[in-house]
Enzyme design. Structure first.
Site, mmCIF file in Angstrom:
data_model
loop_
_atom_site.group_PDB
_atom_site.id
_atom_site.type_symbol
_atom_site.label_atom_id
_atom_site.label_comp_id
_atom_site.label_asym_id
_atom_site.label_seq_id
_atom_site.Cartn_x
_atom_site.Cartn_y
_atom_site.Cartn_z
ATOM 1 N N SER A 240 15.877 7.174 10.165
ATOM 2 C CA SER A 240 15.179 5.594 10.872
ATOM 3 C C SER A 240 15.225 5.611 13.141
ATOM 4 C CB SER A 240 13.989 4.411 10.841
ATOM 5 O OG SER A 240 13.294 3.533 11.237
ATOM 6 N N ASP A 346 4.222 8.832 8.081
ATOM 7 C CA ASP A 346 4.927 7.810 8.258
ATOM 8 C C ASP A 346 4.370 6.543 7.805
ATOM 9 O OD1 ASP A 346 7.899 7.848 8.959
ATOM 10 O OD2 ASP A 346 7.187 6.409 10.661
ATOM 11 N N HIS A 397 9.016 6.279 4.829
ATOM 12 C CA HIS A 397 9.922 6.178 5.038
ATOM 13 C C HIS A 397 10.776 7.499 5.625
ATOM 14 C CE1 HIS A 397 10.782 5.486 9.796
ATOM 15 N NE2 HIS A 397 11.567 4.136 9.002
#
Length: 545
Positions: A240, A346, A397
Protein backbone atom coordinates in the site's frame (compact mmCIF):
# COMPACT_ATOMS: atom_id res chain seq x y z
CA UNK A 1 13.45 -48.74 18.18
CA UNK A 2 11.80 -49.99 15.05
CA UNK A 3 13.53 -49.81 11.66
CA UNK A 4 10.32 -50.49 9.71
CA UNK A 5 9.68 -48.49 6.49
CA UNK A 6 8.32 -44.95 6.88
CA UNK A 7 4.57 -44.63 6.44
CA UNK A 8 2.36 -41.60 5.73
CA UNK A 9 1.72 -41.48 9.47
CA UNK A 10 5.45 -41.28 10.14
CA UNK A 11 5.83 -38.47 7.59
CA UNK A 12 2.96 -36.55 9.17
CA UNK A 13 4.59 -36.94 12.58
CA UNK A 14 7.91 -35.76 11.13
CA UNK A 15 6.33 -32.60 9.72
CA UNK A 16 4.78 -31.90 13.11
CA UNK A 17 8.18 -32.46 14.68
CA UNK A 18 9.83 -30.09 12.20
CA UNK A 19 7.36 -27.33 13.00
CA UNK A 20 7.90 -27.88 16.72
CA UNK A 21 11.66 -27.70 16.26
CA UNK A 22 11.43 -24.58 14.10
CA UNK A 23 8.94 -22.89 16.40
CA UNK A 24 10.53 -23.71 19.77
CA UNK A 25 14.19 -22.72 19.77
CA UNK A 26 14.71 -23.66 23.38
CA UNK A 27 13.74 -27.25 22.57
CA UNK A 28 15.93 -27.31 19.48
CA UNK A 29 19.03 -26.02 21.28
CA UNK A 30 18.54 -28.56 24.05
CA UNK A 31 18.11 -31.50 21.69
CA UNK A 32 21.16 -30.49 19.64
CA UNK A 33 23.23 -28.97 22.45
CA UNK A 34 25.81 -31.75 22.34
CA UNK A 35 25.63 -32.37 18.60
CA UNK A 36 27.39 -30.24 15.97
CA UNK A 37 26.04 -29.85 12.46
CA UNK A 38 28.87 -31.98 11.09
CA UNK A 39 28.25 -34.81 13.53
CA UNK A 40 24.53 -34.64 12.80
CA UNK A 41 25.18 -35.16 9.12
CA UNK A 42 27.80 -37.85 9.66
CA UNK A 43 25.68 -39.97 12.00
CA UNK A 44 23.97 -43.00 10.57
CA UNK A 45 20.25 -43.77 10.36
CA UNK A 46 20.74 -46.42 13.02
CA UNK A 47 21.74 -43.83 15.65
CA UNK A 48 18.68 -42.53 17.52
CA UNK A 49 18.50 -39.02 18.90
CA UNK A 50 19.41 -38.89 22.55
CA UNK A 51 16.79 -37.24 24.73
CA UNK A 52 17.87 -34.19 26.72
CA UNK A 53 18.88 -34.60 30.38
CA UNK A 54 15.83 -35.02 32.60
CA UNK A 55 16.91 -32.26 34.97
CA UNK A 56 16.91 -29.72 32.13
CA UNK A 57 13.69 -30.85 30.47
CA UNK A 58 10.99 -28.23 30.01
CA UNK A 59 7.38 -29.00 28.97
CA UNK A 60 8.21 -27.96 25.39
CA UNK A 61 11.29 -30.20 25.33
CA UNK A 62 9.43 -33.13 26.87
CA UNK A 63 6.75 -32.83 24.23
CA UNK A 64 9.39 -32.67 21.48
CA UNK A 65 11.23 -35.71 22.87
CA UNK A 66 8.01 -37.72 22.97
CA UNK A 67 7.31 -36.86 19.34
CA UNK A 68 10.86 -37.85 18.37
CA UNK A 69 10.54 -41.24 20.05
CA UNK A 70 7.38 -41.95 18.04
CA UNK A 71 9.22 -41.54 14.73
CA UNK A 72 11.52 -44.54 14.98
CA UNK A 73 15.23 -44.57 14.14
CA UNK A 74 14.91 -43.78 10.43
CA UNK A 75 12.41 -41.02 11.04
CA UNK A 76 14.68 -39.45 13.65
CA UNK A 77 17.64 -39.53 11.27
CA UNK A 78 15.63 -37.83 8.50
CA UNK A 79 14.34 -35.22 10.93
CA UNK A 80 17.91 -34.62 12.13
CA UNK A 81 18.99 -34.09 8.50
CA UNK A 82 16.17 -31.62 7.78
CA UNK A 83 16.81 -29.70 11.00
CA UNK A 84 20.54 -29.41 10.27
CA UNK A 85 19.77 -28.19 6.73
CA UNK A 86 17.45 -25.57 8.22
CA UNK A 87 20.17 -24.44 10.64
CA UNK A 88 22.77 -24.30 7.86
CA UNK A 89 20.36 -22.09 5.90
CA UNK A 90 20.41 -19.60 8.73
CA UNK A 91 17.34 -19.98 10.99
CA UNK A 92 19.05 -19.52 14.36
CA UNK A 93 17.13 -16.87 16.28
CA UNK A 94 13.70 -16.29 17.72
CA UNK A 95 10.78 -16.11 15.31
CA UNK A 96 9.82 -12.65 16.58
CA UNK A 97 11.39 -9.40 15.46
CA UNK A 98 12.83 -7.09 18.12
CA UNK A 99 12.14 -3.36 18.28
CA UNK A 100 14.96 -0.86 17.78
CA UNK A 101 14.23 2.86 18.19
CA UNK A 102 16.23 5.71 16.63
CA UNK A 103 16.66 7.41 20.00
CA UNK A 104 19.49 9.78 19.13
CA UNK A 105 18.01 11.20 15.97
CA UNK A 106 16.08 14.30 15.02
CA UNK A 107 14.08 12.15 12.64
CA UNK A 108 10.78 11.27 14.32
CA UNK A 109 7.25 10.03 13.91
CA UNK A 110 4.41 12.51 13.33
CA UNK A 111 4.06 13.29 17.05
CA UNK A 112 7.78 13.67 17.81
CA UNK A 113 8.34 10.18 19.30
CA UNK A 114 11.35 8.22 17.98
CA UNK A 115 10.94 6.33 14.72
CA UNK A 116 12.44 2.86 14.51
CA UNK A 117 12.29 -0.65 13.13
CA UNK A 118 12.00 -4.32 14.06
CA UNK A 119 14.69 -6.84 13.16
CA UNK A 120 15.18 -10.62 13.10
CA UNK A 121 18.70 -11.72 12.16
CA UNK A 122 19.30 -15.05 10.43
CA UNK A 123 23.01 -15.73 10.77
CA UNK A 124 24.38 -17.51 7.74
CA UNK A 125 21.89 -15.92 5.34
CA UNK A 126 23.05 -13.17 3.00
CA UNK A 127 19.54 -12.24 1.88
CA UNK A 128 17.76 -9.36 3.60
CA UNK A 129 14.11 -8.33 3.34
CA UNK A 130 13.41 -4.78 4.52
CA UNK A 131 9.68 -4.16 4.67
CA UNK A 132 7.92 -0.77 4.62
CA UNK A 133 4.55 -0.79 6.35
CA UNK A 134 1.56 0.87 4.69
CA UNK A 135 -1.56 2.57 6.04
CA UNK A 136 -3.04 5.56 4.18
CA UNK A 137 -1.89 9.14 4.96
CA UNK A 138 -3.00 12.58 6.15
CA UNK A 139 -2.34 16.09 4.87
CA UNK A 140 -3.62 18.82 7.22
CA UNK A 141 -4.52 19.52 10.83
CA UNK A 142 -8.05 18.10 10.53
CA UNK A 143 -7.18 14.86 8.72
CA UNK A 144 -4.08 14.24 10.87
CA UNK A 145 -5.90 14.90 14.15
CA UNK A 146 -8.59 12.42 13.16
CA UNK A 147 -5.93 9.92 12.07
CA UNK A 148 -4.20 10.32 15.44
CA UNK A 149 -7.47 9.49 17.17
CA UNK A 150 -8.35 6.34 15.20
CA UNK A 151 -4.92 5.18 13.94
CA UNK A 152 -2.58 6.36 16.70
CA UNK A 153 0.12 3.70 16.12
CA UNK A 154 0.55 5.01 12.57
CA UNK A 155 1.64 8.40 13.93
CA UNK A 156 3.52 7.52 17.11
CA UNK A 157 5.88 4.85 18.47
CA UNK A 158 4.59 5.33 22.02
CA UNK A 159 2.64 2.06 22.08
CA UNK A 160 4.75 -0.09 19.76
CA UNK A 161 5.29 -3.54 21.32
CA UNK A 162 8.84 -4.70 22.08
CA UNK A 163 8.45 -7.70 19.77
CA UNK A 164 6.29 -8.48 16.77
CA UNK A 165 5.90 -11.52 14.56
CA UNK A 166 6.14 -11.61 10.79
CA UNK A 167 3.59 -13.04 8.39
CA UNK A 168 3.53 -13.77 4.68
CA UNK A 169 6.92 -13.09 3.08
CA UNK A 170 8.28 -12.15 6.54
CA UNK A 171 7.24 -15.42 8.20
CA UNK A 172 9.92 -17.83 9.38
CA UNK A 173 7.56 -20.78 8.82
CA UNK A 174 8.78 -22.61 5.66
CA UNK A 175 5.23 -23.80 4.93
CA UNK A 176 3.95 -20.22 4.84
CA UNK A 177 7.10 -18.73 3.33
CA UNK A 178 8.87 -21.44 1.30
CA UNK A 179 11.61 -19.35 -0.35
CA UNK A 180 12.36 -16.60 2.17
CA UNK A 181 11.82 -18.07 5.66
CA UNK A 182 15.58 -18.08 6.30
CA UNK A 183 16.14 -14.41 5.35
CA UNK A 184 17.18 -11.58 7.64
CA UNK A 185 14.00 -9.55 8.11
CA UNK A 186 13.55 -5.87 8.98
CA UNK A 187 10.09 -4.34 9.43
CA UNK A 188 9.86 -0.53 9.44
CA UNK A 189 6.58 0.68 11.00
CA UNK A 190 4.83 3.52 9.21
CA UNK A 191 4.49 6.55 11.50
CA UNK A 192 5.05 9.50 9.13
CA UNK A 193 1.68 9.52 7.26
CA UNK A 194 3.31 10.74 4.03
CA UNK A 195 3.71 7.60 1.87
CA UNK A 196 7.38 7.54 2.98
CA UNK A 197 8.14 10.75 1.11
CA UNK A 198 8.37 13.60 3.61
CA UNK A 199 11.29 15.71 4.85
CA UNK A 200 9.31 18.23 6.94
CA UNK A 201 10.01 18.61 10.69
CA UNK A 202 7.48 19.89 13.19
CA UNK A 203 7.10 23.66 13.40
CA UNK A 204 4.84 26.38 14.72
CA UNK A 205 2.95 26.28 11.43
CA UNK A 206 2.34 22.50 11.58
CA UNK A 207 2.24 20.50 14.81
CA UNK A 208 2.98 17.22 13.00
CA UNK A 209 6.23 16.23 11.30
CA UNK A 210 6.32 14.35 7.99
CA UNK A 211 9.72 12.66 7.74
CA UNK A 212 9.17 9.30 6.06
CA UNK A 213 11.98 9.71 3.53
CA UNK A 214 14.48 10.74 6.21
CA UNK A 215 13.41 7.84 8.45
CA UNK A 216 14.49 5.46 5.69
CA UNK A 217 17.88 7.19 5.42
CA UNK A 218 18.47 6.74 9.16
CA UNK A 219 17.28 3.12 9.28
CA UNK A 220 19.36 1.92 6.33
CA UNK A 221 22.46 3.73 7.62
CA UNK A 222 22.04 1.93 10.94
CA UNK A 223 21.36 -1.44 9.29
CA UNK A 224 24.68 -1.26 7.45
CA UNK A 225 26.33 -1.35 10.88
CA UNK A 226 24.23 -4.37 11.85
CA UNK A 227 25.29 -6.67 9.02
CA UNK A 228 23.49 -5.33 5.95
CA UNK A 229 26.81 -4.52 4.28
CA UNK A 230 27.57 -8.29 4.21
CA UNK A 231 24.39 -8.98 2.23
CA UNK A 232 24.34 -10.34 -1.29
CA UNK A 233 20.70 -9.42 -1.95
CA UNK A 234 18.47 -6.78 -0.35
CA UNK A 235 14.75 -6.83 -1.16
CA UNK A 236 13.11 -3.54 -0.20
CA UNK A 237 9.42 -4.44 -0.02
CA UNK A 238 6.27 -2.62 0.99
CA UNK A 239 2.48 -2.77 0.82
CA UNK A 240 0.00 0.00 0.00
CA UNK A 241 1.59 3.31 1.08
CA UNK A 242 4.70 1.23 1.78
CA UNK A 243 4.64 0.00 -1.82
CA UNK A 244 4.47 3.59 -3.02
CA UNK A 245 7.37 4.30 -0.66
CA UNK A 246 9.42 1.62 -2.41
CA UNK A 247 8.76 3.20 -5.81
CA UNK A 248 9.90 6.69 -4.83
CA UNK A 249 12.82 5.68 -2.57
CA UNK A 250 14.37 2.54 -4.05
CA UNK A 251 17.10 4.25 -6.09
CA UNK A 252 18.21 6.44 -3.18
CA UNK A 253 18.23 3.42 -0.84
CA UNK A 254 20.33 1.54 -3.39
CA UNK A 255 22.80 4.46 -3.44
CA UNK A 256 23.11 4.35 0.38
CA UNK A 257 23.82 0.59 0.31
CA UNK A 258 26.13 0.73 -2.72
CA UNK A 259 28.27 3.38 -0.99
CA UNK A 260 29.24 0.55 1.36
CA UNK A 261 29.46 -2.24 -1.26
CA UNK A 262 28.53 -1.70 -4.94
CA UNK A 263 28.16 -5.45 -5.50
CA UNK A 264 25.07 -5.82 -3.30
CA UNK A 265 21.96 -6.52 -5.38
CA UNK A 266 19.22 -4.10 -4.27
CA UNK A 267 15.70 -4.67 -5.60
CA UNK A 268 12.22 -3.27 -4.98
CA UNK A 269 9.10 -5.32 -4.31
CA UNK A 270 5.93 -3.21 -4.66
CA UNK A 271 2.67 -4.65 -3.31
CA UNK A 272 -0.64 -2.78 -3.72
CA UNK A 273 1.18 0.54 -4.14
CA UNK A 274 0.45 0.97 -7.85
CA UNK A 275 -2.43 3.43 -7.62
CA UNK A 276 -3.97 5.16 -10.63
CA UNK A 277 -4.38 8.93 -10.92
CA UNK A 278 -7.63 8.49 -12.80
CA UNK A 279 -10.97 10.22 -12.44
CA UNK A 280 -13.15 8.75 -9.66
CA UNK A 281 -16.53 7.26 -10.43
CA UNK A 282 -18.18 9.89 -8.26
CA UNK A 283 -16.61 13.04 -6.81
CA UNK A 284 -16.86 13.58 -3.05
CA UNK A 285 -15.76 16.31 -0.69
CA UNK A 286 -12.06 15.59 -0.05
CA UNK A 287 -11.57 15.70 3.73
CA UNK A 288 -9.19 12.75 4.37
CA UNK A 289 -7.47 9.79 2.70
CA UNK A 290 -10.65 7.72 2.83
CA UNK A 291 -12.87 10.22 1.05
CA UNK A 292 -10.38 11.76 -1.39
CA UNK A 293 -9.59 10.14 -4.70
CA UNK A 294 -5.89 9.22 -4.94
CA UNK A 295 -5.33 12.14 -7.31
CA UNK A 296 -6.98 14.73 -5.03
CA UNK A 297 -5.49 13.40 -1.79
CA UNK A 298 -1.92 13.17 -3.05
CA UNK A 299 -2.11 16.69 -4.49
CA UNK A 300 -2.99 17.99 -1.02
CA UNK A 301 -0.24 15.90 0.61
CA UNK A 302 2.47 17.04 -1.80
CA UNK A 303 1.81 20.64 -0.72
CA UNK A 304 2.42 19.77 2.95
CA UNK A 305 4.94 16.93 3.22
CA UNK A 306 7.89 18.61 1.40
CA UNK A 307 8.32 15.30 -0.44
CA UNK A 308 11.61 13.98 -1.77
CA UNK A 309 10.87 12.35 -5.12
CA UNK A 310 13.03 10.94 -7.97
CA UNK A 311 14.66 13.88 -9.74
CA UNK A 312 14.18 12.34 -13.18
CA UNK A 313 10.42 12.16 -12.58
CA UNK A 314 10.26 15.74 -11.27
CA UNK A 315 11.94 16.82 -14.50
CA UNK A 316 9.06 15.21 -16.44
CA UNK A 317 6.34 16.78 -14.24
CA UNK A 318 7.90 20.02 -12.91
CA UNK A 319 4.52 21.67 -12.29
CA UNK A 320 2.77 18.52 -11.06
CA UNK A 321 5.33 16.72 -8.91
CA UNK A 322 2.50 14.86 -7.19
CA UNK A 323 2.24 12.71 -10.34
CA UNK A 324 5.49 11.01 -9.27
CA UNK A 325 3.63 9.18 -6.47
CA UNK A 326 1.87 7.08 -9.12
CA UNK A 327 3.63 3.99 -10.41
CA UNK A 328 2.94 4.32 -14.12
CA UNK A 329 4.27 7.90 -13.99
CA UNK A 330 7.46 7.26 -12.03
CA UNK A 331 8.47 3.82 -13.34
CA UNK A 332 10.44 5.18 -16.29
CA UNK A 333 12.61 7.16 -13.83
CA UNK A 334 13.55 4.13 -11.70
CA UNK A 335 16.95 2.54 -12.32
CA UNK A 336 16.67 -0.32 -9.81
CA UNK A 337 14.98 -3.61 -10.62
CA UNK A 338 11.39 -3.68 -9.32
CA UNK A 339 8.65 -6.30 -9.15
CA UNK A 340 5.04 -5.07 -8.99
CA UNK A 341 2.20 -7.01 -7.37
CA UNK A 342 -1.13 -5.36 -8.09
CA UNK A 343 -4.65 -6.74 -7.91
CA UNK A 344 -6.58 -5.70 -11.00
CA UNK A 345 -9.52 -4.78 -8.78
CA UNK A 346 -7.68 -3.24 -5.86
CA UNK A 347 -10.11 -2.77 -2.98
CA UNK A 348 -8.50 0.48 -1.81
CA UNK A 349 -8.57 2.01 -5.29
CA UNK A 350 -12.24 1.02 -5.66
CA UNK A 351 -13.08 2.52 -2.27
CA UNK A 352 -11.40 5.89 -2.82
CA UNK A 353 -12.72 6.11 -6.39
CA UNK A 354 -16.19 6.02 -4.79
CA UNK A 355 -17.46 3.21 -7.00
CA UNK A 356 -19.98 2.07 -4.39
CA UNK A 357 -22.52 4.06 -2.43
CA UNK A 358 -22.31 4.38 1.33
CA UNK A 359 -25.31 2.03 1.53
CA UNK A 360 -25.32 0.05 -1.72
CA UNK A 361 -28.53 -1.20 -3.24
CA UNK A 362 -29.16 -4.88 -3.84
CA UNK A 363 -28.10 -4.42 -7.47
CA UNK A 364 -25.41 -2.14 -8.86
CA UNK A 365 -26.13 0.12 -11.79
CA UNK A 366 -24.77 -0.63 -15.25
CA UNK A 367 -22.58 2.49 -14.92
CA UNK A 368 -20.98 1.15 -11.75
CA UNK A 369 -20.29 -2.21 -13.37
CA UNK A 370 -18.80 -0.63 -16.48
CA UNK A 371 -16.51 1.51 -14.32
CA UNK A 372 -15.47 -1.47 -12.20
CA UNK A 373 -14.66 -3.66 -15.21
CA UNK A 374 -12.86 -0.86 -17.05
CA UNK A 375 -10.73 -0.31 -13.94
CA UNK A 376 -9.19 -3.76 -14.39
CA UNK A 377 -8.30 -2.94 -17.99
CA UNK A 378 -6.80 0.42 -16.96
CA UNK A 379 -4.56 -1.30 -14.43
CA UNK A 380 -3.38 -3.76 -17.10
CA UNK A 381 -2.58 -0.92 -19.49
CA UNK A 382 -0.64 0.95 -16.81
CA UNK A 383 1.59 -2.10 -16.24
CA UNK A 384 2.67 -2.45 -19.87
CA UNK A 385 6.19 -1.09 -19.27
CA UNK A 386 6.86 -3.10 -16.10
CA UNK A 387 9.24 -6.00 -16.75
CA UNK A 388 8.27 -8.02 -13.65
CA UNK A 389 4.63 -8.01 -12.59
CA UNK A 390 2.01 -10.25 -10.98
CA UNK A 391 -1.55 -8.93 -11.48
CA UNK A 392 -4.33 -11.33 -10.46
CA UNK A 393 -8.01 -10.50 -11.04
CA UNK A 394 -8.66 -10.42 -7.30
CA UNK A 395 -10.78 -8.05 -5.25
CA UNK A 396 -8.27 -7.42 -2.48
CA UNK A 397 -5.59 -4.98 -1.38
CA UNK A 398 -2.39 -6.18 0.33
CA UNK A 399 -0.95 -9.58 -0.62
CA UNK A 400 2.60 -10.05 0.71
CA UNK A 401 1.65 -9.93 4.40
CA UNK A 402 -1.13 -12.52 4.07
CA UNK A 403 -0.43 -16.11 5.21
CA UNK A 404 -1.83 -17.43 1.90
CA UNK A 405 0.33 -15.08 -0.23
CA UNK A 406 2.24 -18.00 -1.81
CA UNK A 407 -0.95 -19.78 -2.92
CA UNK A 408 -2.16 -17.20 -5.47
CA UNK A 409 -1.49 -18.41 -9.02
CA UNK A 410 -1.67 -17.11 -12.57
CA UNK A 411 -1.28 -19.62 -15.42
CA UNK A 412 -0.42 -22.25 -12.81
CA UNK A 413 2.57 -20.29 -11.46
CA UNK A 414 2.48 -19.07 -7.87
CA UNK A 415 3.42 -15.57 -6.76
CA UNK A 416 6.18 -16.99 -4.56
CA UNK A 417 7.70 -18.92 -7.49
CA UNK A 418 7.61 -15.90 -9.77
CA UNK A 419 9.24 -13.58 -7.21
CA UNK A 420 11.95 -16.13 -6.49
CA UNK A 421 12.73 -16.53 -10.19
CA UNK A 422 12.95 -12.75 -10.61
CA UNK A 423 15.05 -12.27 -7.51
CA UNK A 424 17.54 -15.09 -7.68
CA UNK A 425 17.05 -17.15 -10.84
CA UNK A 426 16.88 -20.94 -10.97
CA UNK A 427 19.16 -22.93 -8.66
CA UNK A 428 21.20 -20.04 -7.29
CA UNK A 429 20.22 -20.45 -3.65
CA UNK A 430 22.73 -22.63 -1.80
CA UNK A 431 20.00 -23.84 0.55
CA UNK A 432 17.73 -24.89 -2.33
CA UNK A 433 20.71 -26.41 -4.15
CA UNK A 434 21.62 -28.48 -1.09
CA UNK A 435 18.05 -29.65 -0.66
CA UNK A 436 17.87 -30.58 -4.36
CA UNK A 437 21.03 -32.66 -4.08
CA UNK A 438 19.62 -34.44 -1.05
CA UNK A 439 16.61 -35.50 -3.15
CA UNK A 440 18.64 -36.89 -6.06
CA UNK A 441 18.93 -40.70 -6.28
CA UNK A 442 21.85 -42.26 -4.47
CA UNK A 443 23.28 -45.69 -5.33
CA UNK A 444 25.60 -47.58 -3.02
CA UNK A 445 27.83 -50.50 -4.16
CA UNK A 446 26.20 -53.88 -3.42
CA UNK A 447 27.38 -55.72 -0.31
CA UNK A 448 28.98 -59.19 -0.68
CA UNK A 449 29.47 -62.03 1.83
CA UNK A 450 32.43 -63.55 -0.09
CA UNK A 451 35.94 -62.88 1.25
CA UNK A 452 37.80 -60.25 -0.78
CA UNK A 453 40.57 -61.33 -3.17
CA UNK A 454 43.15 -59.23 -5.02
CA UNK A 455 41.30 -59.88 -8.30
CA UNK A 456 38.02 -59.20 -6.57
CA UNK A 457 39.41 -55.93 -5.23
CA UNK A 458 40.47 -54.81 -8.69
CA UNK A 459 37.04 -55.72 -10.10
CA UNK A 460 35.38 -53.96 -7.21
CA UNK A 461 37.45 -50.81 -7.72
CA UNK A 462 36.72 -50.86 -11.46
CA UNK A 463 33.03 -51.45 -10.81
CA UNK A 464 33.03 -48.73 -8.14
CA UNK A 465 34.51 -46.20 -10.58
CA UNK A 466 31.97 -47.20 -13.21
CA UNK A 467 29.12 -46.87 -10.72
CA UNK A 468 30.45 -43.50 -9.58
CA UNK A 469 30.52 -42.20 -13.18
CA UNK A 470 26.97 -43.50 -13.74
CA UNK A 471 25.82 -41.85 -10.52
CA UNK A 472 27.43 -38.52 -11.43
CA UNK A 473 25.91 -38.64 -14.91
CA UNK A 474 22.49 -39.52 -13.49
CA UNK A 475 22.64 -36.69 -10.95
CA UNK A 476 23.81 -34.24 -13.61
CA UNK A 477 20.91 -35.19 -15.86
CA UNK A 478 18.47 -34.88 -12.96
CA UNK A 479 19.76 -31.38 -12.20
CA UNK A 480 19.39 -30.39 -15.85
CA UNK A 481 15.82 -31.71 -15.96
CA UNK A 482 14.98 -29.86 -12.75
CA UNK A 483 16.61 -26.66 -14.00
CA UNK A 484 14.70 -26.87 -17.31
CA UNK A 485 11.41 -27.39 -15.49
CA UNK A 486 12.12 -24.41 -13.21
CA UNK A 487 13.11 -22.15 -16.09
CA UNK A 488 9.99 -23.18 -18.00
CA UNK A 489 7.92 -21.95 -15.06
CA UNK A 490 10.11 -18.89 -14.44
CA UNK A 491 7.80 -16.21 -15.85
CA UNK A 492 8.07 -12.64 -14.60
CA UNK A 493 5.10 -11.03 -16.35
CA UNK A 494 1.88 -12.64 -15.22
CA UNK A 495 -1.42 -10.82 -15.72
CA UNK A 496 -4.83 -12.48 -15.44
CA UNK A 497 -6.84 -12.59 -18.66
CA UNK A 498 -10.22 -13.58 -17.17
CA UNK A 499 -12.69 -10.70 -17.53
CA UNK A 500 -14.35 -10.04 -14.18
CA UNK A 501 -13.54 -9.47 -10.47
CA UNK A 502 -12.35 -12.53 -8.56
CA UNK A 503 -12.53 -14.82 -11.60
CA UNK A 504 -9.17 -16.29 -10.53
CA UNK A 505 -10.08 -19.18 -8.22
CA UNK A 506 -6.75 -18.99 -6.36
CA UNK A 507 -7.70 -15.54 -5.02
CA UNK A 508 -8.11 -15.61 -1.26
CA UNK A 509 -11.72 -15.58 -0.10
CA UNK A 510 -12.75 -11.95 -0.25
CA UNK A 511 -13.25 -10.21 3.10
CA UNK A 512 -15.07 -7.48 1.22
CA UNK A 513 -18.86 -7.50 1.58
CA UNK A 514 -19.36 -6.17 -1.96
CA UNK A 515 -18.31 -9.59 -3.31
CA UNK A 516 -21.89 -10.68 -2.56
CA UNK A 517 -23.03 -8.22 -5.19
CA UNK A 518 -20.32 -9.30 -7.62
CA UNK A 519 -21.57 -12.87 -7.18
CA UNK A 520 -25.21 -11.88 -7.66
CA UNK A 521 -24.57 -9.78 -10.76
CA UNK A 522 -22.56 -12.32 -12.71
CA UNK A 523 -24.77 -15.27 -11.81
CA UNK A 524 -27.84 -13.36 -12.98
CA UNK A 525 -26.06 -12.49 -16.23
CA UNK A 526 -24.97 -16.11 -16.67
CA UNK A 527 -28.51 -17.34 -16.02
CA UNK A 528 -29.93 -14.94 -18.62
CA UNK A 529 -27.40 -16.02 -21.27
CA UNK A 530 -28.04 -19.72 -20.61
CA UNK A 531 -31.82 -19.36 -20.29
CA UNK A 532 -31.86 -20.64 -16.70
CA UNK A 533 -34.31 -19.54 -14.04
CA UNK A 534 -32.21 -17.20 -11.80
CA UNK A 535 -33.85 -18.63 -8.66
CA UNK A 536 -32.21 -22.01 -9.41
CA UNK A 537 -28.77 -20.39 -9.06
CA UNK A 538 -29.52 -18.76 -5.72
CA UNK A 539 -27.01 -20.91 -3.82
CA UNK A 540 -24.28 -20.86 -6.48
CA UNK A 541 -21.05 -18.97 -5.85
CA UNK A 542 -18.22 -17.52 -7.93
CA UNK A 543 -14.57 -17.99 -6.99
CA UNK A 544 -13.74 -16.20 -3.76
CA UNK A 545 -17.25 -14.98 -2.98
Amino acid sequence: MSNSPLTKGHLRQMMEGILILLGTWSALTTVFSSTSASSIMSSSPSTPLSPPPVAQTTPGVANTTGRLQQLGTRGQWLLRHIASMTLSCGVKEMSNMKRKLLRHSEVTCNDGTPAGYYIRKSHGSQRWIVFLEGGWYCFDHVSCSERSRVMGDYMSSRNWPKFRSGSGIMSWDPLENPYYFHSNVVYIPYCSSDSWSGTRPRSSAMEFSFMGSRILDEVFTELLKKGLKQAKTVLVAGTSAGGTGVLINIDRIADIIHASDPSIDVRGLVDAGWFLDNEPFRAKHCRDAFTCSPMAGIQKGAQVWVPRLPEACIAIYPNEIWRCFFGHRVVSSIKSSIYVIQNLYDAAQIKVNNVFDERPRSDLSSEQWRYLLSLGEEVKQSLQNVTAVFAPACVAHEVLTQPEWHAIRIQGISLAESIHCWESGALTSSCLQSNLESLLPKTDPPLSDAPPSSQGKRKKRKKGKKNKKKKEKKNKEAKKRYSRSVMKRCQRRLLDECPWPHCNCSCAKSRWETMTEVNSYFLKTLAAVMGIDPSKMANSRLCGS
